[in-house]
Design a protein around this motif. Structure first.
Motif, mmCIF file in Angstrom:
data_model
loop_
_atom_site.group_PDB
_atom_site.id
_atom_site.type_symbol
_atom_site.label_atom_id
_atom_site.label_comp_id
_atom_site.label_asym_id
_atom_site.label_seq_id
_atom_site.Cartn_x
_atom_site.Cartn_y
_atom_site.Cartn_z
ATOM 1 N N LEU A 1 50.239 54.514 24.752
ATOM 2 C CA LEU A 1 48.930 54.199 25.288
ATOM 3 C C LEU A 1 48.018 55.007 25.290
ATOM 4 C CD1 LEU A 1 50.681 51.747 28.021
ATOM 5 C CD2 LEU A 1 49.677 50.980 26.240
ATOM 6 N N ASP A 2 48.255 56.405 24.913
ATOM 7 C CA ASP A 2 47.341 57.371 25.194
ATOM 8 C C ASP A 2 46.792 57.758 23.743
ATOM 9 O OD1 ASP A 2 46.016 59.678 25.217
ATOM 10 O OD2 ASP A 2 47.607 60.641 26.621
ATOM 11 N N PRO A 3 45.671 57.277 23.494
ATOM 12 C CA PRO A 3 44.976 57.736 21.871
ATOM 13 C C PRO A 3 44.980 59.077 21.602
ATOM 14 C CG PRO A 3 43.441 56.186 23.318
ATOM 15 C CD PRO A 3 44.730 56.739 24.199
ATOM 16 N N TYR A 4 45.056 59.961 22.566
ATOM 17 C CA TYR A 4 44.990 61.614 22.394
ATOM 18 C C TYR A 4 46.366 61.906 21.840
ATOM 19 C CZ TYR A 4 44.884 66.396 22.928
ATOM 20 O OH TYR A 4 44.727 67.900 22.915
ATOM 21 N N LYS A 5 47.307 61.142 22.472
ATOM 22 C CA LYS A 5 48.694 61.736 22.041
ATOM 23 C C LYS A 5 49.144 61.085 20.668
ATOM 24 C CE LYS A 5 50.454 64.134 25.546
ATOM 25 N NZ LYS A 5 50.525 65.358 25.212
ATOM 26 N N THR A 6 48.522 59.921 20.330
ATOM 27 C CA THR A 6 48.888 59.334 18.987
ATOM 28 C C THR A 6 48.174 59.877 18.079
ATOM 29 O OG1 THR A 6 47.731 57.349 19.865
ATOM 30 C CG2 THR A 6 50.012 57.215 20.159
ATOM 31 N N SER A 7 47.069 60.470 18.286
ATOM 32 C CA SER A 7 45.869 60.704 17.253
ATOM 33 C C SER A 7 46.445 61.282 15.970
ATOM 34 C CB SER A 7 44.761 61.420 18.096
ATOM 35 O OG SER A 7 45.055 62.947 18.404
ATOM 36 N N LEU A 8 47.490 62.182 16.297
ATOM 37 C CA LEU A 8 47.876 63.086 14.986
ATOM 38 C C LEU A 8 48.792 62.443 14.086
ATOM 39 C CD1 LEU A 8 48.456 66.679 16.914
ATOM 40 C CD2 LEU A 8 46.712 65.742 15.338
ATOM 41 N N ILE A 9 49.006 61.017 14.479
ATOM 42 C CA ILE A 9 50.276 60.261 13.801
ATOM 43 C C ILE A 9 49.406 59.600 12.868
ATOM 44 C CG2 ILE A 9 52.039 58.798 14.190
ATOM 45 C CD1 ILE A 9 52.471 59.694 16.963
ATOM 46 N N ARG A 10 49.859 59.360 11.470
ATOM 47 C CA ARG A 10 49.178 58.672 10.762
ATOM 48 C C ARG A 10 50.083 58.284 9.461
ATOM 49 N NH1 ARG A 10 45.841 63.186 10.277
ATOM 50 N NH2 ARG A 10 44.365 62.234 11.712
ATOM 51 N N ASP A 11 49.720 57.421 8.517
ATOM 52 C CA ASP A 11 50.174 57.080 7.329
ATOM 53 C C ASP A 11 51.672 56.985 7.342
ATOM 54 O OD1 ASP A 11 47.939 57.491 6.161
ATOM 55 O OD2 ASP A 11 48.265 59.735 5.632
ATOM 56 N N LEU A 12 52.186 56.034 8.497
ATOM 57 C CA LEU A 12 53.542 55.679 8.624
ATOM 58 C C LEU A 12 53.818 54.685 7.505
ATOM 59 C CD1 LEU A 12 53.754 55.467 12.526
ATOM 60 C CD2 LEU A 12 54.216 57.387 11.037
ATOM 61 N N ASP A 13 55.295 54.504 7.310
ATOM 62 C CA ASP A 13 55.531 53.475 6.417
ATOM 63 C C ASP A 13 56.212 52.468 7.064
ATOM 64 O OD1 ASP A 13 55.114 54.478 3.593
ATOM 65 O OD2 ASP A 13 56.244 56.299 4.290
ATOM 66 N N ILE A 14 56.990 52.807 8.382
ATOM 67 C CA ILE A 14 57.680 51.950 8.976
ATOM 68 C C ILE A 14 57.519 52.292 10.305
ATOM 69 C CG2 ILE A 14 59.772 50.584 9.406
ATOM 70 C CD1 ILE A 14 60.675 51.448 6.653
#
Ligand SMILES: C[S@@+](CC[C@H](N)C(=O)[O-])C[C@H]1O[C@@H](n2cnc3c(N)ncnc32)[C@H](O)[C@@H]1O
Length: 170
Positions: A90-103
């Protein structure tokens, strides 16, 4: 991304068992949780005696080494496909580095969230997935009344959500 303590190792083992077709790919399986204790247990990759009742002996031999007290440690061949990170979904800062996921595998997590939090997390997953990427939820979870952005796909044994491919003349 697979949420929960040690399930990422299961995914890695299934991949290793599925043959060589993916060997030219750069495979990264990331497990995440908000609970440091859960992450610590996951990183250790040690399974207590008795937690392997359903694992066939040849799989135990292939992917685990026996420790003292009858515990089993996951092998480095499995471990190197997997990493674990502290993430508050729920924290956009914590998830900001995650991208381009396949699944994204997210089982039995959003059931504990209220409706707004559920919507927020699903939107986050949508943003993090590549076009054509998949979202897998738990058996009792669905996107009904949460999101219409995904396409529901029926596999042989399961239902999954797919982020649509962008269409148009581009
Ligand atoms: C019931 S467990 C499910 C674990 C795993 N997915 C499974 O199926 O075995 C729910 C997990 O979600 C984690 N969790 C709860 N709220 C979270 C949040 N906001 N961000 C990330 N993880 C969260 C908890 O720490 C817990 O490990």
């Amino acid at each position: 991304m697979l949420h929960g303590p040690r399930k990422p190792y299961t995914i890695a083992i299934l991949l290793l068992e599925s043959g060589d077709w993916w060997r030219d790919w750069q495979v990264e399986i990331m497990g995440s949780d908000i609970n440091q204790r859960v992450l610590h247990t996951a990183r250790k990759g040690v399974y207590k005696k008795g937690s392997h009742r359903a694992t066939p002996p040849h799989m135990l031999k292939k992917y685990f080494s026996e420790e003292g007290r009858g515990d089993y440690r996951i092998t480095d061949g499995v471990r190197r496909l997997v990493s674990f990170s502290y993430v508050n979904l729920l924290d956009p800062y914590k998830t900001s580095l995650i991208r381009d996921l396949d699944i994204v595998f997210c089982r039995n997590v959003i059931i504990y969230f209220d409706r707004d939090a559920k919507k927020k997390v699903i939107e986050t997953f949508y943003g993090k997935l590549r076009e054509g990427g998949y979202l897998l939820l738990g058996h009792s979870e669905s996107l009904i009344n949460l999101s219409t952005a995904f396409t529901l796909r029926t596999l042989r044994h399961d239902m999954v959500y797919q982020k649509p491919l962008r269409t148009g003349s581009g």
